[in-house]
Enzyme design. Sequence first.
Site, short mmCIF file in Angstrom:
data_model
loop_
_atom_site.label_atom_id
_atom_site.label_comp_id
_atom_site.label_asym_id
_atom_site.label_seq_id
_atom_site.Cartn_x
_atom_site.Cartn_y
_atom_site.Cartn_z
N TYR A 187 0.85 -1.20 0.00
CA TYR A 187 0.00 0.00 0.00
C TYR A 187 0.88 1.24 0.00
O TYR A 187 2.02 1.22 0.47
CB TYR A 187 -0.96 0.01 1.20
CG TYR A 187 -0.30 0.20 2.55
CD1 TYR A 187 -0.08 1.48 3.07
CD2 TYR A 187 0.12 -0.89 3.31
CE1 TYR A 187 0.52 1.66 4.30
CE2 TYR A 187 0.73 -0.71 4.55
CZ TYR A 187 0.92 0.57 5.04
OH TYR A 187 1.53 0.75 6.26
N CYS A 188 0.35 2.31 -0.55
CA CYS A 188 1.02 3.61 -0.56
C CYS A 188 -0.06 4.68 -0.60
O CYS A 188 -1.25 4.38 -0.44
CB CYS A 188 2.01 3.73 -1.71
SG CYS A 188 1.30 3.38 -3.33
N THR A 189 0.31 5.91 -0.83
CA THR A 189 -0.64 7.00 -0.68
C THR A 189 -1.80 6.91 -1.67
O THR A 189 -2.96 6.85 -1.28
CB THR A 189 0.07 8.36 -0.85
OG1 THR A 189 1.22 8.38 -0.02
CG2 THR A 189 -0.86 9.50 -0.47
N ILE A 216 -4.08 4.45 0.05
CA ILE A 216 -4.65 4.86 1.34
C ILE A 216 -5.79 5.85 1.12
O ILE A 216 -6.76 5.87 1.88
CB ILE A 216 -3.55 5.47 2.23
CG1 ILE A 216 -2.42 4.47 2.47
CG2 ILE A 216 -4.13 5.94 3.56
CD1 ILE A 216 -1.13 5.11 2.95
#
Length: 313
Positions: A187-189, A216
């Site tokens: 996961y990342c922004t 996210i």
Amino acid sequence: MALHRIVLFYCFTPLADPEAVRMWQRALCEGLGLRGRIIVSEHGINATVGGELDAVKRYVRTTKEYPGFAGIDVKWSDGGAEDFPRLSVKVRPELVSFGAPEQLTVDGDGVVGGGTHLSPHELHELVDARRAEGRDVVFFDGRNAFEAQIGRFKGAIVPDVDTTRDFVRELDSGAYDELKGKAVVTYCTGGVRCEVLSALMRSRGFEEVYQLDGGIVRYGETFRDEGLWEGSLYVFDRRMRLEFSDGSATLGRCARCESPTSDFHNCANPACRELTLFCAACAAGPEELRCPGGCAEAAEPTAEEAAIGALNA
């Protein structure tokens, strides 16, 4: 009073002439009075721009007219042109600076060999199913380590990386080889870093790799603070962070007094400018805000740090 918004999106698609796309995007944004950061490469586009709502809508409609960008997933956020110092539109070797452009293959459907995309609801279904089987799902943070100081998925692995370039070194070190037989969710922004990270992991023998679709940002829009995420979301613009509800947990701790805080401040040393957490009381005090461990020359920003802006990383 005119409404203002920020939009962010990325698209992995082969571009035969990135420079032509760069010039088109710059002219389009300038004509609409938008500011933000756009990266173009032979692999596609990564953009975060803001301005008056009507102008941003026209920008999105026009950008989608480009054949390769017709299906872009656009995320909307509060903010506007004032959240960016200027308009920056550049051509780079990579949309996200992992330092391994030769290890990425892109076709008309996007990144080749990447992880399985999961919507926020599908993520919960996977976690529930594996728990019922007595197995865990491993969350793997695809951001720079400092971002996770103020927010992360519960129980996530946070690699010790200062920049995105460090991920290749970390993966090749063998430090995470025990995960190769497990279900790993990157996961990342906003999702763009995980597009590349998941492909790098799979090419190194990680068997079951997923990526959180929309990152996210999408997860927070869906579940706010009532799911598996906790804390604040760091963003690369003047806002510095976002919360998904008034009940967001404060995970960060002041570097000076250990009080809870989510506020990053640049080191006062102009040769450093490293971001460090300080509470409001310490930030307002007479003592200069300096790195607790001593200052070093700041590394040159990665392409993604110079381009992703608000949320798209």
